[in-house]
Motif scaffolding. Structure first.
Motif: not given
Length: 426
Positions: A411-420, A422-426
Motif C-alpha cells: 500500500s502507499a502507506a507501506e511504501k512511504a514507511a519503508r522509504i522513511e 531506510v533514508l532516516s538511517a542516513y
C-alpha cells in the motif's frame, strides 16, 4: 474414389450409364436379369471417372518391345515431363489417374487445416485440449479465407492477408507467437503433400519484421495484477464471516495460501496430501475439450500438465493450508476429491466466485490467477529463496516467476514507511 464418403447422385448414375453405353462397356456392369446393383453402379461411376481422367492425359500410353508399358507425366523444375513405366497396363493407368485426381482436387485452406489437425491428434502424447487451442487459432487468423484453394495461393497473397488480419483482430506479438505455430504446421503439411510450394518460414519472417502491425499489449498496473495485502485480508474476512461457507469459498482461501492454479485446485485428491511432509503432490489438472458433437467435455489429465521438466512436483504448504483441507474433508467427506459435493466443482467456478466477492467487498474484480501471482509476490517479499519460489510455482525457470508473477503489492502507506525507514538511517 472412396465409396464410404461419397454419395452417387441420380444424374451421375445416368451419366455413367450413358458413358458406358457409348463406349460399349455397359454390358460388363449388368447382372443376368439386365439390372445394375449398387456395386455395379459404383463400378460404372469409377470406370467413367477413370476414363475421363485418362482422356485428359496428353501423352500416349505405349507398349514397349520388352512388354512393359510406358507413358509420361508433367514434371516441375528443369524437366517438362517424367517417364513412368509399369509391367501391367492397368497399373500404369492407375498411376496416371492418381496423378490427375490429386491435381484436380481442390485443397481449400480449411480442408488442409483439418487434415493437419487430425494428423497432429494422431501423434503420441498429443493433448485433447491442444486440438481445441490449435483449431481456435486457425479460425482466428485464417477463418475468413477457409474456402481459398491453397494450391493457388502465393506467398505475397498470404503475407498481405496475414498482416491485414493482424491489424483487424488487433493481435499482439505475444498472441502471434502461438498463432504462428498453427500457420507453420498447416503450410508445412501442405508443402510436404505437394499442395503448395509456399515457403512458410519466409512468409512468417516477413510478417515478423512488420513490428508496427501488432497491437500494443495492455499494460496492467501492479494493483490490477495482484491483490494488495489489505485486499487479501478483506477477502478472507468476508469468507469467514459468511453463515454458510461454500466449497468454492474454501477453495479460494486454499488458493490464496498455496498459489494453486484453478485446474490443479479442481483436480486435487486427499491422497495427494502428505501431512507429515507438509506437501501436496501436484500431478494432474482439469482440462476441457470439444467432443465429436461440439460440446465441451471436462476431464482430469496427468499428461504434460506441469510447466516444468518433472512429471510431478511437491508443493510445500503451511499449517493453515492443512487445516483448510481438513475442514473441507470434515464438511464433505464422501469423495476422494476435495472439491466434489455431489458434482465436480469446475475450475472456472473459483474465478467467477472470486470476482463476485471482489465486487461485493468493493475492490476491483480479479481472477484466481491473480491470487497465484499474489502468492508468488508474498513469498519473494518474505525473502524465500528464489529457487524454492520457482519450485512452488512449478515454473521451468525463475525468469518466468520474476518477470510475470512478481509485483508490487504494498500500500502507499507501506511504501512511504519503508522509504522513511531506510533514508532516516542516513
Amino acid at each position: 474414389m472412396n465409396n464410404t464418403n461419397y454419395r452417387i447422385s441420380a444424374s451421375e448414375q445416368l451419366e455413367a450409364i450413358q458413358y458406358l453405353a457409348e463406349n460399349g462397356t455397359l454390358s460388363n456392369y449388368l447382372s443376368e436379369d439386365g439390372k445394375m446393383d449398387t456395386d455395379a453402379i459404383w463400378g460404372a461411376v469409377n470406370e467413367m471417372n477413370k476414363r475421363k481422367l485418362l482422356e485428359q492425359h496428353p501423352y500416349t500410353i505405349t507398349k514397349l518391345a520388352n512388354g512393359r508399358w510406358q507413358t509420361f507425366l508433367p514434371a516441375d523444375g528443369k524437366h517438362k515431363k517424367k517417364q513412368i513405366r509399369r509391367v501391367d497396363k492397368d497399373d500404369l493407368e492407375s498411376v496416371v489417374v492418381a496423378y490427375y485426381v490429386k491435381k484436380n482436387t481442390v485443397h481449400t485452406i480449411e480442408k488442409v487445416a483439418y487434415e493437419w489437425l487430425d494428423f497432429k491428434a494422431s501423434e503420441p502424447g498429443f493433448k485433447r485440449a491442444s486440438y481445441d487451442r490449435y483449431e481456435n487459432n486457425y479460425l482466428r487468423i485464417l477463418g475468413d479465407c477457409s474456402d481459398i484453394n491453397i494450391t493457388k495461393l502465393t506467398e505475397y497473397d498470404l503475407e498481405d492477408y496475414l498482416i491485414k488480419r493482424i491489424v483487424e483482430k488487433q493481435i499482439t506479438y505475444r498472441a502471434w507467437s502461438d498463432i504462428k505455430i498453427v500457420i507453420k504446421g498447416i503450410f508445412k503439411y501442405a508443402k510436404r503433400h505437394q499442395y503448395t510450394d509456399i515457403s512458410i518460414d519466409d512468409v512468417l519472417d516477413y510478417v515478423d519484421s512488420e513490428k508496427k502491425v501488432f497491437a500494443k499489449p495492455k499494460i496492467r498496473s501492479d494493483c490490477e495484477d495482484v491483490f494488495m495485502e489489505d485486499e487479501v485480508r478483506k477477502i478472507e474476512e468476508y469468507i469467514d464471516g459468511r453463515k454458510k461457507l461454500s466449497l468454492v469459498d474454501l477453495g479460494i482461501k486454499l488458493a490464496l495460501r498455496t498459489g494453486l492454479r484453478a485446474g490443479e485446485l479442481a483436480a486435487l485428491k486427499y491422497s495427494d496430501l502428505d501431512i507429515r511432509a507438509k506437501a501436496i503432490r501436484i500431478s494432474r489438472t482439469e482440462q476441457h475439450s470439444k467432443n465429436s458433437k461440439g460440446h465441451i467435455e471436462y476431464y482430469f489429465s496427468d499428461e504434460g500438465t506441469l510447466k516444468c521438466e518433472h512429471p510431478a512436483e511437491d508443493l510445500y504448504i503451511d499449517n493453515g493450508a492443512i487445516e483448510l483441507i481438513q475442514e473441507i474433508n470434515a464438511r464433505y467427506p464422501e469423495s476422494d476429491f476435495l472439491f466434489f459435493d455431489g458434482h465436480f466443482i469446475r475450475s472456472q467456478a473459483f474465478s467467477k466466485r472470486l470476482s463476485h466477492i471482489c465486487k461485493t467487498i468493493g475492490i476491483p474484480p480479479r481472477t484466481l490467477h491473480k491470487a497465484r501471482k499474489t502468492y508468488a509476490t508474498r513469498l519473494i517479499n518474505a525473502g524465500v529463496d528464489q529457487m524454492l519460489v520457482k519450485t512452488q510455482l512449478r515454473h521451468k525457470d525463475i525468469t518466468t516467476t520474476l518477470k510475470h508473477y512478481y509485483r508490487d503489492n504494498k500500500s502507499a502507506a507501506e511504501k512511504a514507511a519503508r522509504i522513511e525507514a531506510v533514508l532516516s538511517a542516513y
